[in-house]
Design a protein around this motif. Structure first.
Motif, PDB file in Angstrom:
ATOM      1  N   LEU A 158      10.821 151.266  32.570  1.00 52.23           N
ATOM      2  CA  LEU A 158      10.896 149.866  32.156  1.00 52.23           C
ATOM      3  C   LEU A 158      10.146 149.638  30.841  1.00 52.23           C
ATOM      4  CD1 LEU A 158      10.552 148.242  35.674  1.00 52.23           C
ATOM      5  CD2 LEU A 158      12.599 148.259  34.225  1.00 52.23           C
ATOM      6  N   ALA A 159       9.093 150.395  30.619  1.00 50.69           N
ATOM      7  CA  ALA A 159       8.389 150.322  29.331  1.00 50.69           C
ATOM      8  C   ALA A 159       9.310 150.771  28.207  1.00 50.69           C
ATOM      9  CB  ALA A 159       7.131 151.180  29.364  1.00 50.69           C
ATOM     10  N   ALA A 160      10.010 151.859  28.436  1.00 49.99           N
ATOM     11  CA  ALA A 160      10.914 152.384  27.409  1.00 49.99           C
ATOM     12  C   ALA A 160      12.060 151.422  27.121  1.00 49.99           C
ATOM     13  CB  ALA A 160      11.462 153.747  27.846  1.00 49.99           C
ATOM     14  N   LEU A 161      12.526 150.728  28.157  1.00 50.47           N
ATOM     15  CA  LEU A 161      13.670 149.836  27.999  1.00 50.47           C
ATOM     16  C   LEU A 161      13.278 148.470  27.436  1.00 50.47           C
ATOM     17  CD1 LEU A 161      15.504 150.812  31.288  1.00 50.47           C
ATOM     18  CD2 LEU A 161      16.120 151.484  28.962  1.00 50.47           C
ATOM     19  N   GLY A 162      12.036 148.031  27.691  1.00 46.77           N
ATOM     20  CA  GLY A 162      11.519 146.802  27.087  1.00 46.77           C
ATOM     21  C   GLY A 162      12.317 145.550  27.386  1.00 46.77           C
ATOM     22  N   ASP A 163      12.817 145.430  28.587  1.00 40.72           N
ATOM     23  CA  ASP A 163      13.668 144.299  28.955  1.00 40.72           C
ATOM     24  C   ASP A 163      12.842 143.205  29.634  1.00 40.72           C
ATOM     25  OD1 ASP A 163      15.537 142.652  30.630  1.00 40.72           O
ATOM     26  OD2 ASP A 163      17.014 144.046  29.813  1.00 40.72           O
ATOM     27  N   PRO A 164      12.962 141.951  29.191  1.00 37.33           N
ATOM     28  CA  PRO A 164      12.165 140.866  29.780  1.00 37.33           C
ATOM     29  C   PRO A 164      12.389 140.669  31.280  1.00 37.33           C
ATOM     30  CG  PRO A 164      13.160 140.136  27.721  1.00 37.33           C
ATOM     31  CD  PRO A 164      13.747 141.482  28.028  1.00 37.33           C
ATOM     32  N   ARG A 165      13.519 141.098  31.815  1.00 36.32           N
ATOM     33  CA  ARG A 165      13.763 140.953  33.253  1.00 36.32           C
ATOM     34  C   ARG A 165      12.757 141.747  34.084  1.00 36.32           C
ATOM     35  NH1 ARG A 165      19.859 142.790  33.511  1.00 36.32           N
ATOM     36  NH2 ARG A 165      19.021 144.145  31.884  1.00 36.32           N
ATOM     37  N   ALA A 166      12.096 142.711  33.465  1.00 36.52           N
ATOM     38  CA  ALA A 166      11.137 143.551  34.188  1.00 36.52           C
ATOM     39  C   ALA A 166       9.757 142.922  34.289  1.00 36.52           C
ATOM     40  CB  ALA A 166      11.024 144.907  33.508  1.00 36.52           C
ATOM     41  N   ARG A 167       9.521 141.851  33.541  1.00 37.57           N
ATOM     42  CA  ARG A 167       8.163 141.297  33.484  1.00 37.57           C
ATOM     43  C   ARG A 167       7.581 140.963  34.862  1.00 37.57           C
ATOM     44  NH1 ARG A 167       5.425 139.594  29.282  1.00 37.57           N
ATOM     45  NH2 ARG A 167       7.261 139.454  27.933  1.00 37.57           N
ATOM     46  N   PRO A 168       8.290 140.245  35.762  1.00 38.70           N
ATOM     47  CA  PRO A 168       7.669 139.885  37.056  1.00 38.70           C
ATOM     48  C   PRO A 168       7.239 141.090  37.886  1.00 38.70           C
ATOM     49  CG  PRO A 168       9.606 138.521  36.652  1.00 38.70           C
ATOM     50  CD  PRO A 168       9.599 139.581  35.593  1.00 38.70           C
ATOM     51  N   ALA A 186       3.721 148.823  29.574  1.00 40.64           N
ATOM     52  CA  ALA A 186       5.098 148.339  29.676  1.00 40.64           C
ATOM     53  C   ALA A 186       5.186 146.861  29.316  1.00 40.64           C
ATOM     54  CB  ALA A 186       5.635 148.576  31.088  1.00 40.64           C
ATOM     55  N   LEU A 187       4.250 146.062  29.826  1.00 43.98           N
ATOM     56  CA  LEU A 187       4.264 144.621  29.530  1.00 43.98           C
ATOM     57  C   LEU A 187       4.053 144.356  28.042  1.00 43.98           C
ATOM     58  CD1 LEU A 187       2.334 143.394  32.667  1.00 43.98           C
ATOM     59  CD2 LEU A 187       4.647 142.661  32.004  1.00 43.98           C
ATOM     60  N   ALA A 188       3.245 145.183  27.421  1.00 42.26           N
ATOM     61  CA  ALA A 188       2.990 144.998  25.988  1.00 42.26           C
ATOM     62  C   ALA A 188       4.247 145.294  25.150  1.00 42.26           C
ATOM     63  CB  ALA A 188       1.849 145.914  25.538  1.00 42.26           C
ATOM     64  N   ARG A 189       5.156 146.073  25.695  1.00 46.77           N
ATOM     65  CA  ARG A 189       6.368 146.437  24.954  1.00 46.77           C
ATOM     66  C   ARG A 189       7.503 145.430  25.144  1.00 46.77           C
ATOM     67  NH1 ARG A 189       6.833 153.013  25.683  1.00 46.77           N
ATOM     68  NH2 ARG A 189       4.876 153.488  24.648  1.00 46.77           N
ATOM     69  N   ILE A 190       7.327 144.512  26.065  1.00 48.42           N
ATOM     70  CA  ILE A 190       8.368 143.514  26.320  1.00 48.42           C
ATOM     71  C   ILE A 190       8.153 142.333  25.386  1.00 48.42           C
ATOM     72  CG2 ILE A 190       9.333 141.907  27.998  1.00 48.42           C
ATOM     73  CD1 ILE A 190       8.610 143.910  30.177  1.00 48.42           C
ATOM     74  N   PRO A 191       9.148 142.011  24.579  1.00 45.61           N
ATOM     75  CA  PRO A 191       8.955 140.893  23.655  1.00 45.61           C
ATOM     76  C   PRO A 191       8.770 139.576  24.392  1.00 45.61           C
ATOM     77  CG  PRO A 191      11.246 141.641  23.651  1.00 45.61           C
ATOM     78  CD  PRO A 191      10.474 142.605  24.496  1.00 45.61           C
ATOM     79  N   GLU A 192       7.905 138.750  23.856  1.00 50.00           N
ATOM     80  CA  GLU A 192       7.683 137.407  24.438  1.00 50.00           C
ATOM     81  C   GLU A 192       8.941 136.575  24.254  1.00 50.00           C
ATOM     82  OE1 GLU A 192       5.191 136.223  26.115  1.00 50.00           O
ATOM     83  OE2 GLU A 192       3.869 137.958  25.909  1.00 50.00           O
TER      84      GLU A 192
END
Length: 196
Positions: A158-168, A186-192
């Motif tokens: 999920l870190a590699a994919l950086g998709d916001p759906r993974a945040r929760p 992983a959370l740091a790689r997901i754009p706000e």
């Protein structure tokens, strides 16, 4: 198969050792005829190492006749077979691969063998990848779940994919000491998400 990439030496070395002295191994490793290789996939009574060798070589060559055999190997109890199948499937280019990997990754009856399907989903970056990794990780966040390697592979994927759906689910993973550091990365790689 003239333009196929050569099979990985480590896979061939393992299968050569498993086969022992074998004229069949030498023939299968040397041939460049995809039809000869594909014929063995359905021939009765062939040893597992031979089926793996054939499926692996066909997969690297992009021959979709290897698909079913590779999917079976991807879910094998032997991690080395899973790894070679995942490598071949990642190069095969079959549109069914992501769906099959997602089904294996999310099958709770086979979760002990889900590590390589999870890694394959990450490599494929397919539409099925994020939902399957999220589902698999959610199920691994119980208090005494024994499959931490699978959970960590999901977080890393999920870190590699950086998709916001993974945040929760990644935020929930922060509460697990074995996953917390990877989940922060992983959370740091997901754009706000900005705006609604």
């Amino acid at each position: 198969m003239d333009h196929a990439e050569p099979a990985e030496p480590s896979v061939l070395a393992r299968l050569r050792q498993e086969s022992g002295p074998s004229a069949l191994y030498e023939r299968l490793a040397a041939t460049h005829d995809p039809d000869e290789l594909a014929e063995l996939l359905t021939a009765p009574g062939q040893p597992l190492w031979a089926r793996e060798l054939v499926a692996y070589r066909l997969g690297l060559a992009g021959d979709r006749r290897a698909f079913e055999a590779l999917v079976l190997l991807l879910n094998h109890r032997d991690p080395a077979r899973c790894a070679s199948a995942a490598e071949a499937l990642s190069r095969l280019g079959d549109p069914r691969t992501a769906r099959a990997a997602a089904a294996l990754a999310t099958n709770e009856l086979r979760v002990a063998y889900a590590l390589h399907p999870v890694r394959l989903l990450t490599a494929l970056r397919a539409p099925e990848s994020v939902p399957a990794l999220v589902t698999t990780l959610q199920r691994r966040l119980g208090p005494h779940d024994p499959y931490r390697r699978v959970a960590l592979a999901c977080v890393e994927g999920l870190a590699a994919l950086g998709d916001p759906r993974a945040r929760p689910v990644l935020q929930r993973a922060l509460a697990h000491p074995a996953l917390a550091e990877a989940a922060m990365v992983a959370l740091a790689r997901i754009p706000e998400q900005r705006g609604a």
